[in-house]
Design an enzyme around this catalytic site. Structure first.
Site, PDB file in Angstrom:
ATOM      1  N   ALA A 210       0.848  -1.195   0.000  1.00 44.90           N
ATOM      2  CA  ALA A 210       0.000   0.000   0.000  1.00 44.90           C
ATOM      3  C   ALA A 210       0.882   1.244   0.000  1.00 44.90           C
ATOM      4  CB  ALA A 210      -0.903  -0.011   1.234  1.00 44.90           C
ATOM      5  N   ASN A 211       0.280   2.412   0.083  1.00 41.99           N
ATOM      6  CA  ASN A 211       1.065   3.642   0.243  1.00 41.99           C
ATOM      7  C   ASN A 211       0.329   4.591   1.180  1.00 41.99           C
ATOM      8  OD1 ASN A 211      -0.619   5.510  -1.405  1.00 41.99           O
ATOM      9  ND2 ASN A 211      -0.083   4.055  -3.031  1.00 41.99           N
ATOM     10  N   ARG A 212       0.923   5.731   1.431  1.00 42.27           N
ATOM     11  CA  ARG A 212       0.423   6.619   2.490  1.00 42.27           C
ATOM     12  C   ARG A 212      -0.703   7.549   2.045  1.00 42.27           C
ATOM     13  NH1 ARG A 212       4.010   6.003   6.600  1.00 42.27           N
ATOM     14  NH2 ARG A 212       6.180   5.590   6.043  1.00 42.27           N
ATOM     15  N   SER A 213      -1.196   7.405   0.838  1.00 44.80           N
ATOM     16  CA  SER A 213      -2.248   8.306   0.373  1.00 44.80           C
ATOM     17  C   SER A 213      -3.533   8.138   1.193  1.00 44.80           C
ATOM     18  CB  SER A 213      -2.544   8.036  -1.099  1.00 44.80           C
ATOM     19  OG  SER A 213      -3.703   8.729  -1.478  1.00 44.80           O
TER      20      SER A 213
END
Ligand code: C5P
Length: 415
Positions: A210-213
């Site tokens: 995943a990512n931090r968005s």
């Protein structure tokens, strides 16, 4: 600007409630139709008589003693603008939380009209993190805040928290109505597609890359576009509250997002790709959960499709395509390269290593780079204001393209 406008004037229980009388008088003098709503607290300070005499209608206070069977929605639905002056910490908290306990909070929740909130309280209360968090929440939803002034407060204290002067409140109302008049219907009949959030690429049945968005910027753009009259479809990986008038399609992976966007984009007038799409994904996701005792897995990655580059390559004539560039170095050079490579009309570049900027924050600071070389810096502000700046630019690009003397003078370096 004020003549003929139907303005609900909400008054809550603070010492500054007496100043609402002056706000009311000025609005009525300027030709507005003022509908006063007082909370129970306001009645302790002011009573109903003065406002009822000066406003266009008698004061209303209750959900229950009205001739109309549905006063809680009627006032908000029919208002051109709602102003709350003074607004107490309690009102800010209730409004931010969506708590409808009285006629005023019901009216605030049942409206799509612009809202102007004028807080007034003691300095300690105004500076409390809970109050400031509520202010930030309301701002991020497009509520206009008229900041309190510094000065002498009730009880002789001096500090920030005094209600803004009635003339400043009326000036703010006029400015908001003027902007709303320009913006309303600005994107009427325009189909805007927005993507939001970070994609999640499965490693196995329970784990993802995943990512931090957070998706907040994409949601703010969708909300702002809908407020300007657009038909909005939001393709999102996150489940934030759905903005009024926006249709949401929920996806998880880059492949799912690509499938939705490839279907929507050909008929869209504007596409804003605010999602943080994974650049890599596991070649194969394990079917069940990979067990710890199987040893550390070797995850082989492959590139995901660049959705935006694909949309740029297939862009229909007249469509405005907007991309984002989240960078940690060489912001402008990297963003310009993206603008050209992906055949964008506009790139929204942000330095996500700067404080308060980008992922997960409620605020953002961006540089807008247009294909014609125009550059606009938007200093740190809430994401709804960034959304407004992005859509102002989209409107300009569309207006420019539609001008009869337009001779394809927009430079698209790759075309
Ligand atoms: O190339 P980069 O990922 O930095 O570009 C960012 C822009 O491209 C964003 O608008 C993002 O939504 C989009 N993008 C995409 N597909 C990818 C990666 C990024 O559409 N696989």
């Amino acid at each position: 600007m004020l003549a003929g406008q139907r303005i609900v004037l909400g008054v809550t229980g603070g010492i500054a409630a007496y100043k609402a009388v002056e706000v009311c008088r000025r609005l009525v003098d300027a030709g507005a139709h003022v509908v006063p709503v007082m909370t129970a607290g306001a009645e302790h300070f002011l009573g109903r008589t003065t406002l009822s005499a000066l406003a266009s209608e008698p004061v209303q206070t209750s959900l229950w003693d009205e001739a109309s069977p549905i006063p809680h929605t009627r006032l908000g639905q029919s208002a051109d603008l709602i102003v709350v002056a003074p607004a107490t910490a309690r009102l800010l908290a209730a409004y931010a939380a969506g708590l409808s306990t009285d006629l005023l909070t019901n009216t605030l929740l049942a409206t799509r009209a612009p809202v102007v909130v004028c807080p007034a309280m003691h300095t300690e209360m105004w500076e409390h993190p809970a109050v400031q968090a509520n202010i930030a929440t309301l701002r991020s939803r497009g509520v206009h805040i008229v900041e309190p002034e510094s000065g002498r407060l009730a009880g002789g204290d001096v500090g920030a928290g005094r209600l803004a002067a009635p003339e400043a409140i009326v000036a703010a109302i006029e400015a908001v109505l003027a902007t709303a008049a320009i913006e309303q219907g600005q994107l009427a009949g325009v189909h805007v597609v927005v993507s939001a959030g970070g994609t999640r690429e499965p490693i196995d049945a329970v784990r993802v890359i995943a990512n931090r968005s957070s998706g907040k910027q994409g949601y703010a753009i969708a909300a702002e576009a809908a407020a300007r009259g657009a038909q909005v479809t939001l393709v999102s990986t996150v489940e934030l509250p759905t903005p009024a008038g926006v249709a949401v399609r929920t996806v998880e992976t880059a492949a799912q997002m690509q499938a939705e966007l490839t279907q929507l984009a050909p008929t869209a007038d504007v596409v804003v790709m605010a999602a943080a799409v994974a650049d890599f994904r596991p070649v194969l996701a394990a079917e069940g959960k990979i067990k710890k005792d199987q040893g550390v897995p070797q995850i082989v990655l492959e590139a995901t499709p660049d959705i935006l580059a694909g949309l740029g390559a297939a862009k229909p004539a007249g469509q405005v395509l907007v991309g984002f560039a989240a960078e940690t170095s060489d912001l402008l050079a990297n963003a310009t390269a993206k603008l050209q490579r992906k055949r964008l009309d506009l790139v929204v570049a942000n330095d996500v290593s700067a404080p308060g900027v980008g992922f997960q924050h409620d605020t953002n600071a961006v540089t807008l780079l247009r294909a014609d070389g125009t550059v606009q810096v938007v200093a740190l502000t809430d994401k709804r204001a960034v959304a407004a700046a992005v859509l102002d630019t989209v409107v300009e690009i569309r207006a420019h393209a539609a001008r009869p003397d337009h001779t394809n003078d927009t430079v698209n370096p790759t075309s």
